[in-house]
Scaffold this motif. Sequence first.
Motif, PDB file in Angstrom:
ATOM      1  N   UNK A  36       0.556   8.686  -7.675  1.00 59.83           N
ATOM      2  CA  UNK A  36       1.072   7.546  -6.909  1.00 59.83           C
ATOM      3  C   UNK A  36       0.852   7.719  -5.412  1.00 59.83           C
ATOM      4  N   UNK A  37       1.145   8.887  -4.901  1.00 57.46           N
ATOM      5  CA  UNK A  37       1.002   9.064  -3.457  1.00 57.46           C
ATOM      6  C   UNK A  37      -0.462   9.136  -3.040  1.00 57.46           C
ATOM      7  N   UNK A  38      -1.319   9.706  -3.869  1.00 55.65           N
ATOM      8  CA  UNK A  38      -2.739   9.743  -3.528  1.00 55.65           C
ATOM      9  C   UNK A  38      -3.316   8.331  -3.467  1.00 55.65           C
ATOM     10  N   UNK A  39      -3.013   7.527  -4.469  1.00 54.10           N
ATOM     11  CA  UNK A  39      -3.500   6.145  -4.469  1.00 54.10           C
ATOM     12  C   UNK A  39      -2.946   5.387  -3.266  1.00 54.10           C
ATOM     13  N   UNK A  40      -1.649   5.528  -3.024  1.00 53.09           N
ATOM     14  CA  UNK A  40      -1.037   4.820  -1.902  1.00 53.09           C
ATOM     15  C   UNK A  40      -1.631   5.258  -0.570  1.00 53.09           C
ATOM     16  N   UNK A  41      -1.860   6.544  -0.398  1.00 53.94           N
ATOM     17  CA  UNK A  41      -2.409   7.033   0.861  1.00 53.94           C
ATOM     18  C   UNK A  41      -3.866   6.631   1.050  1.00 53.94           C
ATOM     19  N   UNK A  43      -5.203   3.923  -0.107  1.00 51.50           N
ATOM     20  CA  UNK A  43      -5.162   2.505   0.251  1.00 51.50           C
ATOM     21  C   UNK A  43      -4.632   2.307   1.666  1.00 51.50           C
ATOM     22  N   UNK A  44      -3.699   3.144   2.088  1.00 51.87           N
ATOM     23  CA  UNK A  44      -3.196   3.062   3.459  1.00 51.87           C
ATOM     24  C   UNK A  44      -4.308   3.381   4.457  1.00 51.87           C
ATOM     25  N   UNK A 130       0.483 -10.055  -1.372  1.00 49.70           N
ATOM     26  CA  UNK A 130       1.421  -9.563  -2.378  1.00 49.70           C
ATOM     27  C   UNK A 130       1.016  -8.175  -2.860  1.00 49.70           C
ATOM     28  N   UNK A 131      -0.269  -7.959  -3.069  1.00 51.58           N
ATOM     29  CA  UNK A 131      -0.752  -6.650  -3.516  1.00 51.58           C
ATOM     30  C   UNK A 131      -0.486  -5.587  -2.453  1.00 51.58           C
ATOM     31  N   UNK A 132      -0.690  -5.923  -1.199  1.00 47.20           N
ATOM     32  CA  UNK A 132      -0.425  -4.968  -0.114  1.00 47.20           C
ATOM     33  C   UNK A 132       1.052  -4.598  -0.084  1.00 47.20           C
ATOM     34  N   UNK A 133       1.920  -5.575  -0.218  1.00 49.99           N
ATOM     35  CA  UNK A 133       3.363  -5.308  -0.217  1.00 49.99           C
ATOM     36  C   UNK A 133       3.748  -4.434  -1.401  1.00 49.99           C
ATOM     37  N   UNK A 134       3.179  -4.692  -2.571  1.00 51.05           N
ATOM     38  CA  UNK A 134       3.487  -3.895  -3.763  1.00 51.05           C
ATOM     39  C   UNK A 134       3.036  -2.449  -3.583  1.00 51.05           C
ATOM     40  N   UNK A 135       1.892  -2.241  -2.945  1.00 54.29           N
ATOM     41  CA  UNK A 135       1.405  -0.882  -2.732  1.00 54.29           C
ATOM     42  C   UNK A 135       2.282  -0.124  -1.739  1.00 54.29           C
ATOM     43  N   UNK A 136       2.761  -0.791  -0.725  1.00 46.29           N
ATOM     44  CA  UNK A 136       3.651  -0.146   0.236  1.00 46.29           C
ATOM     45  C   UNK A 136       4.947   0.258  -0.451  1.00 46.29           C
ATOM     46  N   UNK A 137       5.489  -0.620  -1.279  1.00 45.16           N
ATOM     47  CA  UNK A 137       6.711  -0.302  -2.022  1.00 45.16           C
ATOM     48  C   UNK A 137       6.470   0.884  -2.949  1.00 45.16           C
ATOM     49  N   UNK A 138       5.318   0.917  -3.625  1.00 44.34           N
ATOM     50  CA  UNK A 138       4.995   2.030  -4.525  1.00 44.34           C
ATOM     51  C   UNK A 138       4.936   3.349  -3.762  1.00 44.34           C
TER      52      UNK A 138
END
Length: 150
Positions: A36-41, A43-44, A130-138
């Motif tokens: 989760x954190x690798x994907x989120x980072x 994308x960040x 919406x996808x960006x917001x969902x990824x930030x929440x994740x």
Amino acid sequence: MEISALALELMAAPFIAVARLGPAAHLAEFVVLALATTIALVLLVRRLEDWIRSKRNRITEGRVVHIFPGPSGVAMPRIGFVDAAGVSHSFSSALPCTQETGRIGGRVSVQYDPVNPNQAQLTGHPGVQLAKAALIVAMLVAFAYAGLSA
């Protein structure tokens, strides 16, 4: 480049965080947190690169020039626009047709890079926001799950 060094540093952060959990961590927790954190980072970092690129990007009006069947038969638009130098370009949107893009000749807002006009995208698509917001929440949930402060 500086962005690449930042990307590598951010991609290593989840693994460092998981290592701090120690041997008491369960394998499932390790896998969920690391993934989760690798994907989120990643994308960040991509969003950071997009933000840097957006500082030089230009916005213009485009028109739907073609509608074609995309993956799974979903209708996808091809958008044409003219850059500031007067050169015509077109690109296939990665997003399915909406009310605005569902008809040929429909007007849309296009953001493009003047250095490379082939890197263009639709602006203001609600699904993207919406996808960006969902990824930030994740990402925040992953950090909270690990007991780290974001």
